[in-house]
Design a protein around this motif. Structure first.
Motif, PDB file in Angstrom:
ATOM      1  N   SER A  54      -8.721  13.892  -0.659  1.00 50.48           N
ATOM      2  CA  SER A  54      -7.859  14.878   0.533  1.00 50.48           C
ATOM      3  C   SER A  54      -6.363  14.637   0.505  1.00 50.48           C
ATOM      4  N   LEU A  55      -5.932  13.520  -0.073  1.00 53.62           N
ATOM      5  CA  LEU A  55      -4.695  13.111  -0.303  1.00 53.62           C
ATOM      6  C   LEU A  55      -3.787  14.153  -1.154  1.00 53.62           C
ATOM      7  N   ARG A  56      -2.563  14.252  -0.768  1.00 53.05           N
ATOM      8  CA  ARG A  56      -1.686  14.799  -1.836  1.00 53.05           C
ATOM      9  C   ARG A  56      -1.306  13.984  -2.952  1.00 53.05           C
ATOM     10  N   GLU A  57      -1.263  14.634  -4.151  1.00 55.52           N
ATOM     11  CA  GLU A  57      -1.331  14.063  -5.422  1.00 55.52           C
ATOM     12  C   GLU A  57      -0.126  12.824  -5.511  1.00 55.52           C
ATOM     13  N   GLU A  58       1.011  13.157  -4.744  1.00 50.80           N
ATOM     14  CA  GLU A  58       2.033  12.205  -4.835  1.00 50.80           C
ATOM     15  C   GLU A  58       1.743  10.980  -3.956  1.00 50.80           C
ATOM     16  N   ARG A  59       0.812  11.122  -2.968  1.00 50.83           N
ATOM     17  CA  ARG A  59       0.266  10.051  -2.024  1.00 50.83           C
ATOM     18  C   ARG A  59      -0.759   9.080  -2.473  1.00 50.83           C
ATOM     19  N   ARG A  60      -1.603   9.639  -3.591  1.00 53.12           N
ATOM     20  CA  ARG A  60      -2.552   8.687  -3.877  1.00 53.12           C
ATOM     21  C   ARG A  60      -2.151   7.333  -4.479  1.00 53.12           C
ATOM     22  N   ALA A  61      -1.096   7.174  -5.248  1.00 49.73           N
ATOM     23  CA  ALA A  61      -0.851   6.094  -5.699  1.00 49.73           C
ATOM     24  C   ALA A  61      -0.548   4.938  -4.620  1.00 49.73           C
ATOM     25  N   GLY A  62       0.154   5.550  -3.556  1.00 49.21           N
ATOM     26  CA  GLY A  62       0.456   4.595  -2.401  1.00 49.21           C
ATOM     27  C   GLY A  62      -0.881   4.014  -1.811  1.00 49.21           C
ATOM     28  N   LEU A  63      -2.052   4.995  -1.588  1.00 53.77           N
ATOM     29  CA  LEU A  63      -3.170   4.445  -0.931  1.00 53.77           C
ATOM     30  C   LEU A  63      -3.919   3.560  -2.023  1.00 53.77           C
ATOM     31  N   LEU A  64      -3.665   3.739  -3.274  1.00 54.40           N
ATOM     32  CA  LEU A  64      -4.288   2.668  -4.142  1.00 54.40           C
ATOM     33  C   LEU A  64      -3.654   1.359  -4.315  1.00 54.40           C
ATOM     34  N   ARG A  65      -2.220   1.480  -4.181  1.00 52.25           N
ATOM     35  CA  ARG A  65      -1.705   0.249  -3.832  1.00 52.25           C
ATOM     36  C   ARG A  65      -1.970  -0.592  -2.565  1.00 52.25           C
ATOM     37  N   ASN A  66      -2.111   0.038  -1.613  1.00 48.25           N
ATOM     38  CA  ASN A  66      -2.640  -0.614  -0.402  1.00 48.25           C
ATOM     39  C   ASN A  66      -4.085  -0.512  -0.214  1.00 48.25           C
ATOM     40  N   GLU A  67      -4.931  -0.551  -1.325  1.00 45.38           N
ATOM     41  CA  GLU A  67      -6.377  -0.458  -1.044  1.00 45.38           C
ATOM     42  C   GLU A  67      -7.018  -1.921  -0.557  1.00 45.38           C
ATOM     43  N   THR A  68      -6.379  -2.929  -0.772  1.00 49.33           N
ATOM     44  CA  THR A  68      -7.044  -4.326  -0.067  1.00 49.33           C
ATOM     45  C   THR A  68      -6.730  -4.303   1.389  1.00 49.33           C
ATOM     46  N   LEU A  69      -5.244  -3.943   1.867  1.00 51.72           N
ATOM     47  CA  LEU A  69      -5.242  -3.581   3.260  1.00 51.72           C
ATOM     48  C   LEU A  69      -5.953  -2.546   4.077  1.00 51.72           C
ATOM     49  N   PHE A  70      -6.375  -1.532   3.283  1.00 49.47           N
ATOM     50  CA  PHE A  70      -7.103  -0.429   3.868  1.00 49.47           C
ATOM     51  C   PHE A  70      -8.558  -1.027   4.190  1.00 49.47           C
ATOM     52  N   LYS A  71      -8.995  -1.747   2.997  1.00 50.50           N
ATOM     53  CA  LYS A  71     -10.554  -2.138   3.319  1.00 50.50           C
ATOM     54  C   LYS A  71     -10.610  -3.277   3.906  1.00 50.50           C
TER      55      LYS A  71
END
Length: 678
Positions: free
Chosen positions: A487-504
């Motif tokens: 559901s994220l915009r294409e340019e925002r997916r890399a940011g979520l992947l970088r913050n995966e540890t904090l998100f989970k």
């Protein structure tokens, strides 16, 4: 010119300067700066913090500090802090400088696809003012940075930028109040507000509320719900905008207190209802909030659940958004709508990958499932749908032959089901989806017993949430990872992947709005709770077995068999009649209390507990074998604690299934749905 005249003019000049200084100190400088009044009115979020050493200590105790330190933004802040320490020959200069000052950080949309943060830091002494000036001069001498000053509407702005990249900050000092941001436009907006005095503050609705005065509060968070849809547009695809606009129509702004304690991050506070005529709040006004009773049909693969607890789900829209194609279809839809009651939810199931669309379905409770089955049969015959059906266990999946059935019944929040439509019934609930594949996986989980009501982890989490909420969002980060990536915009997916540890780091999240009683008047605010459970401490994901071939505990399993590590003695969830918190020290029995209480639906004699009786039979989570008598303190004739009101004018709806007792302004520490042990 004679010497006497020169002496007279010099004395007059000194006297004028002295008078101006005295006037400034007595009339201008003596009036404290209202930091909230300087925040531009387009702020989306405003975070206020005061005791920064304690905040850092709590972040370290909850092990969040290591996760935050791994983020690129905080790594840049730490790098700049170390650079300032080296230039000023000191250690931890930034943390000591912040100390116990009230610091505001506001988030603003600065352009298409971008946002920025504005900081406000008070300067309490001349020494601190000199520290800021010395740091700017030291950076100006450093070959890596460039420092320039310019005048904007009578105020001197200082730009500190890194050569080559242009990254840096712009700041200015307003009456010993340091205002800075990486974007110069935000600083210029603050100056524009200074030129137009008298504008309402972003926190004007909460001017008499200061959660930072309480001991256990680490920070406060102001949410501007009206700015949330465009802010979410920066991250998510445009097709989610209509749902965000409808959902944010419940409130216009809210103020929450933030607490870091144990294995959770808790934000409690209040939200002011939206006053616009077509807002969702106006449609649901005076609709009694209902409990979440669909735990018995919610799959453990649920990623995101948007739950609306309203007595009449059809009140979600005033008129049918889509006209029926013919009279027979309209009659069948009306027959179905009359049977919908208590709760409706939009459910997203976990997707195996970000490339695959998640299964999406709508769950609604039925007053009479048999009549709903007859009405669904009438709808299928009116649309000429095939009489064939698919069987999953003891459940049946039927085709509807009509798109957008949930939107026709419940309004635009449940739009987007453009397929031919499929329907299935499970107990007292009816589920709608685009096709049979979405319902098939859900029914397989329900038939196998892989549902929330049979998961000790999920039960423990539900026990911490508010029982009577009008609107709730439940999010499972492990199940929703691929859903969010898609559901994220294409340019925002890399940011979520970088913050995966904090998100989970937060495996479960719940956001809830609980209406006041009554809802009219200034006291008609939503009690708001945002609960984030931290991973660790024995947490086990509800959709993960202990070992291959292990069986999940049955609904009737005793607490000592179904409890998992870290959640001692939690009783399986069976649509509880109430939920509360145990103060621990107030318990009339020794031992350490688990802190959560699960109330039985029926009293010891087997009859339902009378609404409004003020008495509930429950079991302490930490002492599952000892029954306790719970009583509303107001009805028991007890005075509430003489401490400052934690949430202002309060209400005590935890007494009985349908009523509450006004607790007055001393309702204090207890939120809605919480009871006191007596």
């Amino acid at each position: 010119m004679s010497n006497k005249l020169l002496v007279f003019l010099a004395g007059l000049l000194l006297l004028s300067a002295l008078g101006s200084y005295v006037y400034y100190r007595r009339a201008v400088a003596s009036v404290p700066v209202d930091a909230w009044a300087l925040v531009p009115d387009d702020a989306v979020l405003v975070l206020a913090s005061r005791d920064h050493p304690t905040l850092v200590r709590h972040l370290r105790e909850t092990q969040l500090w290591d996760n935050l330190a791994a983020l690129p933004y905080f790594q840049q802040v730490q790098e700049n802090g170390r650079l300032l320490d080296s230039l000023t020959n000191s250690r931890n200069n930034l943390l000591r400088f912040l100390g116990r000052k009230t610091v505001l950080a506001s988030v603003h949309i600065t352009g298409p696809g971008s946002f920025d943060v504005l900081y406000q830091v008070p300067l309490n002494t001349v020494r601190e003012f000199r520290q800021v000036r010395a740091a700017a001069e030291a950076l100006g001498r450093h070959p890596r940075f460039q420092v320039n000053s310019r005048t904007y509407h009578g105020h001197v702005l200082t730009d500190v930028r890194e050569r080559g990249t242009g990254n840096g900050v712009t700041y200015f000092n307003y009456r010993n109040h340091l205002i800075l941001s990486s974007g110069a436009g935000l600083v210029e907006k603050v100056i524009a507000r200074l030129e137009h005095t008298g504008q309402p503050s972003v926190a004007a609705d909460f001017r008499n509320t200061d959660f930072l005065q309480l001991r256990d509060v680490d920070a406060t968070l102001l949410i501007n719900y009206r700015q949330l849809p465009p802010f979410l547009d920066l991250f998510f695809r445009p097709e989610l905008r209509p749902s965000a606009q409808v959902l944010t129509g419940l409130g216009r702004n809210g103020l929450l207190e933030l607490q870091l304690a144990g294995n959770k991050v808790l934000l409690n506070g209040f939200t002011n209802p939206e006053t616009s005529r077509d807002a969702l709040h106006q449609r649901l006004l005076r609709e009694p909030a209902q409990r979440l009773g669909m735990a018995e049909v919610l799959s453990l693969r649920t990623a995101i659940l948007l739950h609306l607890g309203v007595a009449r789900p059809t009140a979600l829209h005033t008129t049918r958004t889509l006209p029926a194609p013919d009279s027979a279809t309209a009659t069948a839809l009306d027959s179905i709508a009359r049977q919908l009651t208590d709760e409706a939810a939009l459910c997203y199931l976990a997707a195996p990958s970000a490339r695959q669309a998640p299964a999406r379905l709508v769950l609604v409770r039925c007053a009479d499932p048999a009549r709903v089955a007859l009405a669904l049969g009438q709808l299928r015959r009116a649309r000429g749908a095939s009489p064939a059906f698919e069987r999953v266990g003891s459940y049946e999946i039927h085709s509807l032959g009509l798109p957008e059935v949930p939107a026709r019944l419940l309004g635009p929040l449940f739009a987007g089901f453009t397929g031919a439509g499929a329907v299935a019934q499970a107990g007292n609930y009816v589920a709608f989806a685009d096709d049979a594949s979405a319902l098939r996986g859900w029914l397989q989980d329900v038939a196998a017993g892989h549902v929330w009501a049979r998961s000790p982890t999920q039960v423990a989490f539900l026990e911490e949430t508010q029982p009577l909420a009008r609107f709730s969002i439940f999010l499972d980060t492990q199940n929703s990872w691929n859903v969010l990536l898609r559901s994220l915009r294409e340019e925002r997916r890399a940011g979520l992947l970088r913050n995966e540890t904090l998100f989970k780091r937060f495996p479960q999240l719940a956001f809830q709005l609980v209406p006041a009683a009554p809802e009219e008047g200034a006291a008609g605010q939503y009690f708001t709770q945002l609960l984030l459970r931290l991973a660790g401490g024995g947490y086990r994901h509800p959709n993960r077995l202990a070992h291959p071939g292990a069986r999940r505990p049955a609904l009737s399993a005793p607490p000592d068999q179904s409890a998992h590590a870290g959640e001692r003695g939690q009783r399986p969830y069976a649509g509880r009649a109430g939920a509360g918190q145990c103060p621990g020290a107030a318990l009339p029995h020794p031992g350490k209390c688990g802190g959560l209480v699960g109330y039985a639906e029926r009293a010891a004699g087997g009859a339902d507990t009378p609404a409004g009786s003020g008495r509930h039979t429950g079991v302490c989570a930490g002492h599952p074998r000892q029954a306790l008598l719970l009583r509303c303190p107001r009805q028991a004739g007890l005075a509430l604690p003489p401490q400052p009101a934690r949430f202002g004018a309060g209400h005590f709806p935890g007494c009985g299934a349908g009523g509450g007792h006004s607790a007055g302004p001393a309702a204090g520490r207890w939120g809605r749905g919480q009871l006191l042990f007596v």
